[in-house]
Write a protein that holds these residues in place. Structure first.
Motif, PDB file in Angstrom:
ATOM      1  N   ASN A 187       0.827  -1.208   0.000  1.00 35.99           N
ATOM      2  CA  ASN A 187       0.000   0.000   0.000  1.00 35.99           C
ATOM      3  C   ASN A 187       0.860   1.256   0.000  1.00 35.99           C
ATOM      4  O   ASN A 187       0.560   2.243  -0.687  1.00 35.99           O
ATOM      5  CB  ASN A 187      -0.931   0.000   1.223  1.00 35.99           C
ATOM      6  CG  ASN A 187      -2.019  -1.058   1.110  1.00 35.99           C
ATOM      7  OD1 ASN A 187      -2.398  -1.449   0.008  1.00 35.99           O
ATOM      8  ND2 ASN A 187      -2.512  -1.528   2.251  1.00 35.99           N
ATOM      9  N   VAL A 188       1.954   1.226   0.760  1.00 36.46           N
ATOM     10  CA  VAL A 188       2.847   2.380   0.798  1.00 36.46           C
ATOM     11  C   VAL A 188       3.512   2.584  -0.552  1.00 36.46           C
ATOM     12  O   VAL A 188       3.615   3.708  -1.063  1.00 36.46           O
ATOM     13  CB  VAL A 188       3.909   2.198   1.907  1.00 36.46           C
ATOM     14  CG1 VAL A 188       4.991   3.278   1.786  1.00 36.46           C
ATOM     15  CG2 VAL A 188       3.261   2.254   3.275  1.00 36.46           C
ATOM     16  N   LEU A 189       3.971   1.504  -1.167  1.00 35.30           N
ATOM     17  CA  LEU A 189       4.708   1.604  -2.427  1.00 35.30           C
ATOM     18  C   LEU A 189       3.818   2.056  -3.573  1.00 35.30           C
ATOM     19  O   LEU A 189       4.287   2.705  -4.508  1.00 35.30           O
ATOM     20  CB  LEU A 189       5.372   0.265  -2.755  1.00 35.30           C
ATOM     21  CG  LEU A 189       6.476  -0.179  -1.780  1.00 35.30           C
ATOM     22  CD1 LEU A 189       7.028  -1.540  -2.175  1.00 35.30           C
ATOM     23  CD2 LEU A 189       7.595   0.858  -1.744  1.00 35.30           C
ATOM     24  N   THR A 190       2.540   1.693  -3.550  1.00 31.91           N
ATOM     25  CA  THR A 190       1.627   2.132  -4.608  1.00 31.91           C
ATOM     26  C   THR A 190       1.422   3.644  -4.585  1.00 31.91           C
ATOM     27  O   THR A 190       1.041   4.236  -5.597  1.00 31.91           O
ATOM     28  CB  THR A 190       0.266   1.432  -4.486  1.00 31.91           C
ATOM     29  OG1 THR A 190      -0.254   1.657  -3.166  1.00 31.91           O
ATOM     30  CG2 THR A 190       0.399  -0.057  -4.743  1.00 31.91           C
ATOM     31  N   GLN A 191       1.692   4.276  -3.439  1.00 29.25           N
ATOM     32  CA  GLN A 191       1.531   5.718  -3.315  1.00 29.25           C
ATOM     33  C   GLN A 191       2.852   6.462  -3.531  1.00 29.25           C
ATOM     34  O   GLN A 191       2.902   7.678  -3.419  1.00 29.25           O
ATOM     35  CB  GLN A 191       0.979   6.062  -1.929  1.00 29.25           C
ATOM     36  CG  GLN A 191      -0.369   5.407  -1.640  1.00 29.25           C
ATOM     37  CD  GLN A 191      -0.804   5.604  -0.203  1.00 29.25           C
ATOM     38  OE1 GLN A 191      -0.277   6.460   0.495  1.00 29.25           O
ATOM     39  NE2 GLN A 191      -1.778   4.813   0.240  1.00 29.25           N
ATOM     40  N   THR A 192       3.905   5.707  -3.851  1.00 32.09           N
ATOM     41  CA  THR A 192       5.221   6.304  -4.070  1.00 32.09           C
ATOM     42  C   THR A 192       5.535   6.266  -5.555  1.00 32.09           C
ATOM     43  O   THR A 192       5.616   5.194  -6.159  1.00 32.09           O
ATOM     44  CB  THR A 192       6.305   5.536  -3.291  1.00 32.09           C
ATOM     45  OG1 THR A 192       5.929   5.460  -1.910  1.00 32.09           O
ATOM     46  CG2 THR A 192       7.649   6.235  -3.417  1.00 32.09           C
ATOM     47  N   SER A 193       5.755   7.428  -6.162  1.00 33.61           N
ATOM     48  CA  SER A 193       5.929   7.493  -7.616  1.00 33.61           C
ATOM     49  C   SER A 193       7.375   7.678  -8.051  1.00 33.61           C
ATOM     50  O   SER A 193       7.685   7.547  -9.237  1.00 33.61           O
ATOM     51  CB  SER A 193       5.098   8.642  -8.188  1.00 33.61           C
ATOM     52  OG  SER A 193       5.501   9.877  -7.609  1.00 33.61           O
ATOM     53  N   ASP A 194       8.273   7.969  -7.117  1.00 34.33           N
ATOM     54  CA  ASP A 194       9.644   8.280  -7.513  1.00 34.33           C
ATOM     55  C   ASP A 194      10.596   7.104  -7.386  1.00 34.33           C
ATOM     56  O   ASP A 194      11.804   7.256  -7.564  1.00 34.33           O
ATOM     57  CB  ASP A 194      10.181   9.458  -6.694  1.00 34.33           C
ATOM     58  CG  ASP A 194      10.207   9.168  -5.207  1.00 34.33           C
ATOM     59  OD1 ASP A 194       9.466   8.275  -4.763  1.00 34.33           O
ATOM     60  OD2 ASP A 194      10.975   9.834  -4.488  1.00 34.33           O
ATOM     61  N   LEU A 195      10.086   5.917  -7.085  1.00 30.52           N
ATOM     62  CA  LEU A 195      10.918   4.722  -7.022  1.00 30.52           C
ATOM     63  C   LEU A 195      10.862   3.962  -8.340  1.00 30.52           C
ATOM     64  O   LEU A 195       9.989   4.211  -9.184  1.00 30.52           O
ATOM     65  CB  LEU A 195      10.454   3.800  -5.889  1.00 30.52           C
ATOM     66  CG  LEU A 195      10.793   4.216  -4.455  1.00 30.52           C
ATOM     67  CD1 LEU A 195      10.139   3.268  -3.471  1.00 30.52           C
ATOM     68  CD2 LEU A 195      12.298   4.265  -4.230  1.00 30.52           C
ATOM     69  N   ALA A 196      11.790   3.050  -8.496  1.00 29.58           N
ATOM     70  CA  ALA A 196      11.740   2.151  -9.652  1.00 29.58           C
ATOM     71  C   ALA A 196      10.534   1.225  -9.506  1.00 29.58           C
ATOM     72  O   ALA A 196       9.993   1.055  -8.415  1.00 29.58           O
ATOM     73  CB  ALA A 196      13.026   1.326  -9.718  1.00 29.58           C
TER      74      ALA A 196
END
Length: 462
Positions: free
Chosen positions: A350-359
């Motif tokens: 859930n956290v990663l889906t809201q993060t756009s600046d990662l690979a």
């Protein structure tokens, strides 16, 4: 060679303006055991060779007609095999084994293939994946050569018009506006060549293989993932940190695309001189990679899910070279998810889906194979982006030498602009150099072709 049956093809269609041509022979079906062996003989003595091995005392077989014969030892008349013989007569002492590629070389000198088609044939022979086969087949069919020949014809016309204007404009034999048309055609041609060069090396990468490097800290599962992709125990897997100390490489076919996969040493500070060299080589491979698979041990992530994004950003900065901001060149893989509770995994997702600046992030377990299918799908998407579809759009540039000659052509066309209003002869020389660079790609360069265009278009001397 152990043959079950054989086919002998003889032709005498090769000629040379330089003098007599040797008669050559080769096993065209490849070395080793095979169901049908094809022996090809070419040259002025091909007819005599066919009579000897097929036991034909007088007439040769009808042209291009298969004839079933016993294949004989010409010295002892011992029957070696039984197979088909075919005769391809042409306008044409002694036989010799063909050099590597000699049949193709003769086809090139006879004008049956240009250099791009020859290279396409070579790539087709060495193709290991479906995408490589498609690209090579398209090039061998002449698509790439046709593109370059079209540019050559247009540039040849521009050069002919400029030279005609230089030589004959004073006699009112040249119509007005000739140079104006050249001024329109040259920048259009230059733009097309520059667009062709701006292909991010898709065709060259597909031809040679995509460099995929697995990188990360020690004991994150790099060698385990390497073995899964290889489908064999190619790298040693151990719970001891620093097991892999050198680059382990293998060639793979992933989704029809060629991949050169590299397993690397774990990235960490170490006092061991051998491991330190392995870390240096690992970082160098990451710099050269087309795609970097950055592995993370999920059990080492922060316990608080909101802190995961910051941890991964710092981790990527440690693994990837500075300035590497291309998301399509990396995949972030969270391994060992089988050791985490399902609720914690969901919170991290859930956290990663809201993060756009990662690979792009893939959650995976090399132990249970959970998430493997999605990872392979993401990897294939990256490979397709890097290589493109070899059958779509304009044919791709496939050779480093093509790129060098095209860049030389663009530089030569700039000379035309530089001298257009200063010295028309020097401007024409720029066009001539550009035409020569294009001709070197296909193997077709000739001054007499310029004269043909001049007389055809302007009827000089009428």
């Amino acid at each position: 060679v152990n043959w079950q049956s054989c086919c002998v093809r003889c032709d005498s269609s090769v000629s040379s303006a330089a003098g007599p041509v040797d008669t050559i022979y080769a096993l065209s079906s490849g070395q080793g055991r095979c169901g049908v062996a094809v022996v090809r003989v070419s040259g002025p003595a091909a007819g005599g060779a066919l009579r000897s091995v097929a036991g034909l005392s007088r007439a040769l077989p009808a042209p291009r007609t298969a004839l079933l014969r016993s294949i004989l030892n010409p010295q002892t008349n011992e029957v070696l095999d039984r197979g088909l013989v075919l005769w391809f007569p042409g306008s044409l002492p002694g036989l010799r084994p063909a050099e590597a590629g000699e049949f193709t070389q003769r086809a090139f000198h006879a004008g049956k293939l240009d250099l791009t088609e020859v290279e396409g044939l070579g790539d087709l022979i060495h193709a290991e994946t479906e995408a490589q086969r498609r690209q090579a087949l398209r090039q061998m069919a002449g698509d790439l050569g046709q593109l370059y020949n079209d540019w050559s014809q247009r540039l040849k016309r521009c050069l002919a018009h400029v030279e005609a204007f230089i030589d004959f404009s004073e006699g009112d034999l040249i119509e007005d506006g000739v140079l104006n048309q050249v001024d329109l055609d040259v920048p259009q041609l230059q733009m097309e060549i520059e667009n062709h060069l701006c292909d991010e090396r898709r065709g060259e990468r597909l031809r040679s293989g995509v460099q995929v490097v697995i990188a990360g800290s020690t004991n994150v599962g790099k060698s385990s993932l390497f073995n899964i992709l290889c489908q064999r125990p190619a790298a040693i897997v151990s719970p001891i940190a620093g097991t892999t100390r050198d680059i382990v490489e293998t060639s793979l076919d992933i989704g029809g695309f060629p991949v050169l996969l590299s397993d690397t040493a774990g990235l960490r500070d170490t006092g061991d001189c051998v491991e330190k060299e392995g870390v240096r080589r690992a970082r160098h491979m990451v710099e050269l990679a087309d795609v970097t698979l950055v592995l993370v041990d999920s059990t080492q992530l922060p316990q608080e899910p909101p802190m995961v994004s910051g941890f991964l950003r710092e981790y990527l900065m440690n693994v990837l070279p500075s300035g590497n901001n291309y998301k399509q060149q990396r995949l972030l893989i969270l391994n060992k998810i089988d050791l985490l509770p399902k609720e914690h995994i969901s919170a991290i997702q859930n956290v990663l889906t809201q993060t756009s600046d990662l690979a792009p992030v893939c959650i995976l377990s090399c132990h249970s194979r959970e998430g493997l299918e999605r990872f392979l799908t993401l990897l294939q998407d990256r490979l397709k982006t890097l290589c493109g579809d070899p059958l779509a759009g304009s044919p791709s540039l496939t050779q480093t030498r093509h790129r060098a000659h095209l860049q030389n052509c663009v530089e030569a066309l700039n000379q035309y602009y530089q001298y257009r209003n200063v010295d028309l002869a020097l401007a024409a020389e720029g066009l001539r150099l550009g035409l020569s660079s294009l001709g070197r790609i296909t193997g077709k360069v000739g001054a007499e072709e310029i004269l043909d265009v001049i007389f055809r278009d302007f009827c000089i001397g009428k």
